[in-house]
Design a protein around this motif. Sequence first.
Motif, PDB file in Angstrom:
ATOM      1  N   ALA A   1       0.929  -1.146  -0.055  1.00  0.00           N
ATOM      2  CA  ALA A   1       0.000  -0.036  -0.234  1.00  0.00           C
ATOM      3  C   ALA A   1       0.918   1.236   0.190  1.00  0.00           C
ATOM      4  O   ALA A   1       0.575   2.190  -0.607  1.00  0.00           O
ATOM      5  CB  ALA A   1      -0.685   0.034   1.288  1.00  0.00           C
ATOM      6  N   ALA A   2       1.938   1.267   0.730  1.00  0.00           N
ATOM      7  CA  ALA A   2       2.900   2.095   0.661  1.00  0.00           C
ATOM      8  C   ALA A   2       3.269   2.508  -0.664  1.00  0.00           C
ATOM      9  O   ALA A   2       3.679   3.742  -1.133  1.00  0.00           O
ATOM     10  CB  ALA A   2       4.167   2.198   1.861  1.00  0.00           C
ATOM     11  N   PHE A   3       3.846   1.426  -1.407  1.00  0.00           N
ATOM     12  CA  PHE A   3       4.385   1.680  -2.927  1.00  0.00           C
ATOM     13  C   PHE A   3       3.097   1.945  -3.567  1.00  0.00           C
ATOM     14  O   PHE A   3       3.538   3.008  -4.691  1.00  0.00           O
ATOM     15  CB  PHE A   3       4.807   0.269  -3.126  1.00  0.00           C
ATOM     16  N   GLU A   4       1.865   1.832  -3.498  1.00  0.00           N
ATOM     17  CA  GLU A   4       0.678   2.266  -4.120  1.00  0.00           C
ATOM     18  C   GLU A   4       0.896   3.787  -3.962  1.00  0.00           C
ATOM     19  O   GLU A   4       0.543   4.282  -5.189  1.00  0.00           O
ATOM     20  CB  GLU A   4      -0.635   1.586  -3.736  1.00  0.00           C
ATOM     21  N   VAL A   5       0.809   4.187  -3.084  1.00  0.00           N
ATOM     22  CA  VAL A   5       0.743   5.783  -2.538  1.00  0.00           C
ATOM     23  C   VAL A   5       2.014   6.506  -3.373  1.00  0.00           C
ATOM     24  O   VAL A   5       1.727   7.410  -3.988  1.00  0.00           O
ATOM     25  CB  VAL A   5       0.777   6.012  -1.208  1.00  0.00           C
ATOM     26  N   LEU A   6       3.252   5.822  -3.301  1.00  0.00           N
ATOM     27  CA  LEU A   6       4.363   6.347  -4.084  1.00  0.00           C
ATOM     28  C   LEU A   6       4.248   6.162  -5.480  1.00  0.00           C
ATOM     29  O   LEU A   6       4.518   7.247  -6.065  1.00  0.00           O
ATOM     30  CB  LEU A   6       5.470   5.364  -3.616  1.00  0.00           C
ATOM     31  N   PHE A   7       3.495   5.273  -5.966  1.00  0.00           N
ATOM     32  CA  PHE A   7       3.285   5.113  -7.272  1.00  0.00           C
ATOM     33  C   PHE A   7       2.407   6.428  -7.808  1.00  0.00           C
ATOM     34  O   PHE A   7       2.748   6.868  -8.818  1.00  0.00           O
ATOM     35  CB  PHE A   7       2.727   3.880  -7.594  1.00  0.00           C
ATOM     36  N   ALA A   8       1.211   6.648  -7.207  1.00  0.00           N
ATOM     37  CA  ALA A   8       0.342   7.556  -7.541  1.00  0.00           C
ATOM     38  C   ALA A   8       1.088   8.999  -7.563  1.00  0.00           C
ATOM     39  O   ALA A   8       1.111   9.837  -8.626  1.00  0.00           O
ATOM     40  CB  ALA A   8      -0.939   7.517  -6.768  1.00  0.00           C
TER      41      ALA A   8
END
Length: 101
Positions: free
Chosen positions: A10-17
């Motif tokens: 989920a942290a990487f999902e935020v970083l991705f966005a």
Amino acid sequence: MAWLFLMLAAAFEVLFAMSMKYADGFTRPLPSALVVVAAVAGIWLLTLAMRDLPVSVAYPIWTAIGTLGTVLLGVLLLGEALTATKLLSVVLIVAGVVGLK
């Protein structure tokens, strides 16, 4: 361990966005590279989490945390407005995920 994988995903999902915003249509090399790395890492960690968690729990939590984190950082870092409608929508997302769990 599955929950740790899910939280990291989920942290990487935020970083991705957030990286997509800073990549400016893939015209800036470093943020553009970060988009790719964060997307791959987030999906890889999500698949590891799904070894032990049901898809009906893991995927919605992943997307919800990604959404909530992106909204929060959009407000804090990009000066986006936190309207009553946006805040209510965030509360409903959290309620939906809690209901699934």
